[in-house]
Design an enzyme around this catalytic site. Structure first.
Site, PDB file in Angstrom:
ATOM      1  NE  ARG A  90     -23.245  23.707 -28.324  1.00 19.49           N
ATOM      2  CZ  ARG A  90     -22.124  24.179 -28.329  1.00 19.49           C
ATOM      3  NH1 ARG A  90     -21.274  24.407 -27.309  1.00 19.49           N
ATOM      4  NH2 ARG A  90     -21.292  24.029 -29.445  1.00 19.49           N
ATOM      5  CB  SER A 132     -13.014  25.294 -28.520  1.00 16.70           C
ATOM      6  OG  SER A 132     -12.995  25.408 -27.023  1.00 16.70           O
TER       7      SER A 132
END
Length: 424
Positions: free
Chosen positions: A262, A352
């Site tokens: 990322r 998550s």
């Protein structure tokens, strides 16, 4: 991606949902694009019907000697041919414009998702464990790792720049051990199928996972146009891209341990010290492909699977449901699991788990067939099971000793050749 037919029937509901996410109304603009496309498609179809019927009209006119009518119809056919020669490109332009607009619209939050602007409006649903107490001032992970001489940011910076880490010795083994422990747990106890996936994927695969075009700045692209995956969710969910599954095959449950990449374009200045926010990290991902009826129960199951990892490691955590303003683009509902970090004296996200409804299924054109042969888009879920680097951080901080050594949780010791602690 949302269903344009649903938007036609529920424009006010769409705008209300977007307002909950803090976004401007979009229904009017979407319906305008949709109407223009449908009117043009109708015009093309009418032209094709006229062209197809022209031959019979010309034959009938010539049969009765009506050359004038025959010539007029022939002239009309030439005009239709000219129109249709450019119609394909125009229809594609209108379709692409509508799809581009739809692809920028986030998913609709479920009714039980708390409305809010940001993470301050998230709601804690449960706690596990008690944060440890120390008779010394607990250190943060980067101090612990550097004091052990097994976590090196300076060398990593020379190799690759900022936001990279070099681990060595027992910490490198601990990172590997965590990944193996999590995979074994999810496969052997939770029933997920282990998958080894490519780390480079094509445009349409990133798009199918709803990371394009919205998040292109957060991704790394190679010179040949492919993308480094930001999470194993991307290839895992696309395993069913363009497929038609039988309902008896569902749910499908996949897990994978991969490096993730990322750019962190939207996180400039945040967590610049240590391993919390890196350009490259390892993560065990969980993905489920389900029917509409199975998806909400699967969210609870997936979240419990991720929680079980932290329970087994003896790490204190809390689980929160994200507010509409903090929820991800493709999610309808998300649970964040936040582990306690004594060095920071706060809880930080380590997993998550989200249910996406058929949002990704539509982008991937992935469907399942009911017993009555009717087709429905699959529902998809994804979750971290969990982030390896952050789990390593949590172990360092929660199991640190006054002399700087680190106790290894019992469940990891078989993966560490029986080591019970890490020291210099």
């Amino acid at each position: 991606m949302l269903d344009i037919k649903w938007i036609r029937d529920h424009p006010e509901e769409l705008d209300k949902a977007l307002a909950k996410r803090g976004l401007e109304p979009q229904a009017k603009n979407l319906l305008k694009f949709d109407l223009e496309r449908r009117l043009y498609v109708s015009k093309v179809q009418q032209a094709q019907e006229l062209r197809n019927s022209a031959s019979e009209k010309i034959r009938q006119a010539l049969t009765v000697g009506d050359q004038e009518t025959a010539n007029r119809v022939k002239a009309e056919v030439e005009e239709i041919k000219v129109f249709l020669s450019s119609a394909v490109l125009e229809e594609k332009r209108l379709t692409d414009r509508l799809e581009e607009a739809l692809s920028a619209i986030p998913n609709i939050p479920l009714d039980d998702v708390p409305e809010g602007r940001d993470e301050s409006d998230n709601i804690v649903v449960r706690y596990f464990g008690t944060p440890p107490t120390f008779d010394f001032l607990p250190k943060e992970h980067f101090d612990l790792g550097q004091n052990l001489k097994q976590m090196d940011f300076e060398r990593a910076s020379r190799l690759s720049g900022s936001r990279f880490t070099v681990l060595s010795g027992s910490l490198a083994r601990l990172e590997r051990a965590l990944g193996q422990f999590m995979l074994d747990m999810h496969v052997d106890e939770h029933g997920y199928q282990e998958i080894s996936v490519p780390l480079l994927v094509r445009n349409e695969i990133i798009y199918g996972a709803a990371q394009l075009p919205k998040f292109s700045e957060d991704l790394f692209q190679t010179i040949d146009g492919r993308w480094l995956i930001s999470t194993a969710e991307v290839p895992l969910v696309n395993l069913v891209n363009s497929e038609i599954l039988d309902i008896t095959e569902l749910p499908l449950r996949f897990t994978s341990l991969t490096p993730c990449f990322r750019s962190e374009a939207g996180a400039a200045g945040r967590d610049t010290r240590g391993m919390l926010r890196q350009h490259q990290f390892r993560k065990v991902e969980l993905v489920s492909i389900t029917t509409e009826e199975q998806s909400l129960d699967e969210l609870e199951r997936m979240t419990e699977c991720a929680e079980n990892v932290l329970k087994r490691l003896g790490l204190p955590f809390r689980t929160v449901v994200l507010s509409t303003g903090d929820m991800g683009f493709a999610a309808r509902k998300t649970y964040d699991i936040e582990v306690w970090l004594p060095g920071q004296e706060c809880y930080r996200e380590i997993s998550s788990c989200s249910v996406c409804g058929d949002f990704q299924g539509r982008r991937m054109n992935a469907r399942y067939r009911l017993e009555n042969k009717k087709l429905h888009f699959v529902h998809s879920l994804n979750g971290s099971g969990t982030a390896i680097g952050r789990c390593l951080i949590a172990i360092l901080e929660n199991y640190q000793q006054a002399d700087g050594s680190i106790i290894i949780p019992d469940v990891l010791q078989p993966y560490m050749r029986g080591m019970s602690y890490i020291t210099t």
